[in-house]
Design a protein around this motif. Structure first.
Motif, short mmCIF file in Angstrom:
data_model
loop_
_atom_site.label_atom_id
_atom_site.label_comp_id
_atom_site.label_asym_id
_atom_site.label_seq_id
_atom_site.Cartn_x
_atom_site.Cartn_y
_atom_site.Cartn_z
N LEU A 10 -46.92 30.69 -51.86
CA LEU A 10 -45.86 31.11 -52.71
C LEU A 10 -45.46 29.87 -53.61
CD1 LEU A 10 -43.44 33.17 -50.67
CD2 LEU A 10 -44.71 34.29 -52.31
N PRO A 11 -45.02 30.11 -54.83
CA PRO A 11 -44.60 29.09 -55.80
C PRO A 11 -43.56 28.36 -55.08
CG PRO A 11 -44.67 31.10 -57.07
CD PRO A 11 -44.98 31.33 -55.64
N ALA A 12 -43.15 27.19 -55.45
CA ALA A 12 -42.09 26.17 -55.01
C ALA A 12 -40.58 27.26 -55.14
CB ALA A 12 -41.98 24.92 -55.54
N THR A 13 -40.54 27.71 -56.15
CA THR A 13 -39.16 28.37 -56.38
C THR A 13 -38.89 29.69 -55.48
OG1 THR A 13 -39.37 27.90 -58.79
CG2 THR A 13 -37.71 29.65 -58.31
N ALA A 14 -39.91 30.49 -55.17
CA ALA A 14 -39.88 31.26 -54.18
C ALA A 14 -39.52 30.97 -52.77
CB ALA A 14 -41.38 32.32 -54.55
#
Length: 495
Positions: free
Chosen positions: A121-125
Motif C-alpha cells: 500500500l502507499p505510505a499514507t494508507a
C-alpha cells in the motif's frame, strides 16, 4: 514514462525500508512515556508471581496453589513463557522492566505490521491503517501475556496471507512461530483456525490442474502446525485450556474485556466499524469471498468480546492490503534492500537513542500498577491476623497472590468456573444478598477484604457478628466475631 516510473520507484525505496523502523521507534517512545497506562490492570501481579514460581521450581504448575477455594485442583498456565519473561524483567528492573518488555513487544508488532503493509500500500494508507490499529488496541493494551504474543501473531498471519497472495503453500519455517505462540498465550488457537479459510482461498485461486497438490501441501502444513502447537510443557492440554475459557458462558460477561461492544457510545471500535462500512458502501470495495469471510469473522470477534478488537486491528489490514493495493493501482514493492553502511549507522543511532530514552524516563518516572487494584495497607493489616480463609474482591486477587495470601477468587477465571464466578459477583454486588451469607458460611470465611464502596461492605458494616477492623479509600476488612451466624436473614443493626 518508463524512466520516470523507474526513478519514482528508486526514490521511494529508502522510505519503504525505513517506514517500519520509524513506526516502531515512535510507538516505543510514546508508549514508554505513557507506561503506567500499561499497568492499569491488577493481573500483572499474579502473572509475575506465577513466573517467579516457575523460575524457582524449574517446572510449570499443574494444580492450583494460590487459592483456598480451589487448592489442589487441576490448573495449567498456557501463558507460562510470557509469565517467566515478565518475572525476569521485574526481577531486573522492577515495574520499569515490565513496561520496557511490553512496550518493546508492541513496537515490534507495529513494525512488523507496517513492513507488511508498506510493501502493498502507499505510505499514507499504511500510516492510516497503523494509527487505526493503535487506536483500536489501546483499551486492551496492558502489560499482560497477550502483548508479548502480538508480534508472533502478526508474523504468523502475515506468513499465511503472503502464501495466499502468492497462491502457494506457507513455508514450514513459520512453524517455530507457532511453537513460540503456544507457549506465550492461549490465543494461538486462532492461528490454527485461520489456516483453513486462508488455505481455501489459496487453493481456490490455484489453477485446477494444481489444486489437488496445493490442497495436500496446505493439509500437511495444517497438521504440522497442530503438532507444533503441542510443543509445550502441557502438550495437548494447552488446546483444551483455551476451550475451557470459552465455555465459561455468563461468567465471561462479568469481566469487562469479555463483554460485547457497546454502541451506546462512540468508542474507537464502534467508529472504526461504522467508517469502514461507510467506505465500503461509498467506494464499492470488492473482495474475494474468503477474504470477506475472514474480515467479517474478525469484526464478529471484536463485536462479541471487546478484547478481540486487537484481532480486528492487526489482522484485518493483512487480509485487505493486497486487494486494496491492486484497486488503487499500487504494485507490490520488492523487499527492502540489505542495510547499507549509512542505514547501519542510522539503525545504531536510533538504538542508542531508544536506550537513552529508556534510562532517562525510567529514572525520572515511577511505574507502578494502579493503586485501586493493590490494597497494600489493608493487606498488611490482614497478614498480621494470620488468616487463611478471606473472602476477597475479584480485582484484589492478583495482589493477594503477590503478597502470599490465599485467595477466594482471582483472575484465573477458567479455574473457578462459571458458578463460583457468578455467585461471587452476585454476592459482592448484592444482586442476590442471600448468596453473600451462603458463601460466608459454606466456605467458613474468617474475614472479608472488599472495596470500601461496595454494596457488600456497606451491608457488613451493619450486620451483627462482623467487625470492621480496617478501612481506607480502597479496601475494608471485616473480621468474623466468634459465634457469628451466617444466616440468610442476619440481624441488622439499626442506624
Amino acid at each position: 514514462m518508463t524512466m520516470s516510473a523507474t526513478h519514482s520507484a528508486e526514490a521511494r525505496r529508502p522510505l519503504q525500508g525505513l517506514l517500519p523502523l520509524w513506526g516502531g521507534v515512535v510507538v516505543y517512545a510514546l508508549w514508554f512515556a505513557a507506561g503506567n497506562a500499561l499497568l492499569r490492570d491488577p493481573d500483572p501481579y499474579w502473572q509475575i508471581a506465577v513466573g517467579r514460581w516457575i523460575l524457582d521450581h524449574h517446572t510449570v504448575p499443574t494444580t492450583d496453589i494460590y487459592s483456598f477455594t480451589m487448592y489442589g485442583q487441576p490448573w495449567i498456565s498456557t501463558q507460562w513463557l510470557a509469565q517467566v519473561l515478565y518475572a525476569i524483567a521485574y526481577a531486573g528492573a522492577g515495574w520499569t522492566g515490565v513496561v520496557v518488555l511490553a512496550v518493546a513487544a508492541l513496537a515490534v508488532t507495529m513494525a512488523v505490521l507496517t513492513r507488511f503493509l508498506d510493501r502493498r500500500l502507499p505510505a499514507t494508507a499504511t500510516i492510516i491503517f497503523v494509527a487505526t490499529a493503535l487506536a483500536l488496541m489501546t483499551p486492551h493494551l496492558m502489560a499482560r501475556p497477550h502483548v508479548l504474543a502480538m508480534p508472533v501473531m502478526v508474523a504468523w498471519v502475515a506468513g499465511l496471507v503472503t502464501a495466499m497472495d502468492r497462491k502457494t503453500a506457507p513455508s514450514f519455517w513459520l512453524l517455530p512461530l507457532m511453537v513460540l505462540w503456544a507457549n506465550l498465550h492461549g490465543g494461538f488457537v486462532l492461528g490454527l483456525m485461520l489456516i483453513g479459510p486462508i488455505g481455501i482461498d489459496a487453493i481456490w485461486h490455484t489453477p485446477a490442474s494444481a489444486q489437488r497438490k496445493m490442497l495436500l501441501r496446505w493439509a500437511l502444513f495444517g497438521i504440522a502446525a497442530l503438532a507444533a502447537s503441542c510443543v509445550t510443557p502441557y502438550g495437548w492440554d494447552s488446546l483444551l485450556a483455551s476451550r475451557r475459557i470459552l465455555n465459561l458462558g455468563e461468567a465471561l460477561a462479568l469481566i469487562g474485556e469479555w463483554r460485547p461492544a457497546n454502541f451506546d457510545h462512540a468508542g474507537p471500535l464502534e467508529l472504526t466499524v461504522l467508517v469502514a462500512f461507510a467506505l465500503a458502501l461509498w467506494r464499492g470495495i470488492a473482495l474475494p469471498p474468503m477474504r470477506v469471510v475472514l474480515v467479517m469473522g474478525f469484526v464478529f470477534m471484536a463485536l462479541s468480546h471487546v478484547r478481540n478488537a486487537e484481532v480486528l486491528a492487526l489482522l484485518a489490514p493483512l487480509v485487505l492490503a493486497r486487494p486494496l493495493g491492486e484497486r488503487i493501482g499500487f504494485p507490490d514493492q520488492p523487499a527492502a534492500p540489505a542495510p547499507s553502511s549509512p542505514r547501519g549507522w542510522l539503525f545504531a543511532g536510533l538504538a542508542l537513542c531508544l536506550i537513552a530514552i529508556t534510562f532517562v524516563l525510567g529514572s525520572v518516572q515511577r511505574y507502578a500498577p494502579v493503586a485501586t487494584g493493590a490494597p497494600a495497607a489493608a493487606v498488611t493489616e490482614l497478614k498480621k491476623l494470620n488468616l487463611s480463609r478471606v473472602f476477597n474482591d475479584y480485582d484484589f486477587g492478583g495482589y493477594l497472590i503477590a503478597r502470599g495470601v490465599p485467595t477466594f477468587i482471582d483472575g484465573r477465571t477458567e479455574l473457578f468456573g462459571t458458578k463460583l464466578m457468578v455467585d461471587h459477583n452476585n454476592a459482592s454486588g448484592l444482586m442476590e444478598p442471600d448468596n453473600l451469607f451462603r458463601l460466608l458460611k459454606d466456605y467458613e470465611i474468617e474475614a472479608t477484604l472488599l472495596r470500601t464502596q461496595s454494596a457488600a461492605t456497606k451491608l457488613l458494616d451493619r450486620v451483627d457478628g462482623w467487625e470492621k477492623i480496617y478501612s481506607d479509600d480502597i479496601a475494608t476488612i471485616h473480621l468474623r466475631k466468634p459465634g457469628a451466624l451466617h444466616s440468610v436473614a442476619p440481624a441488622v443493626k439499626a442506624n
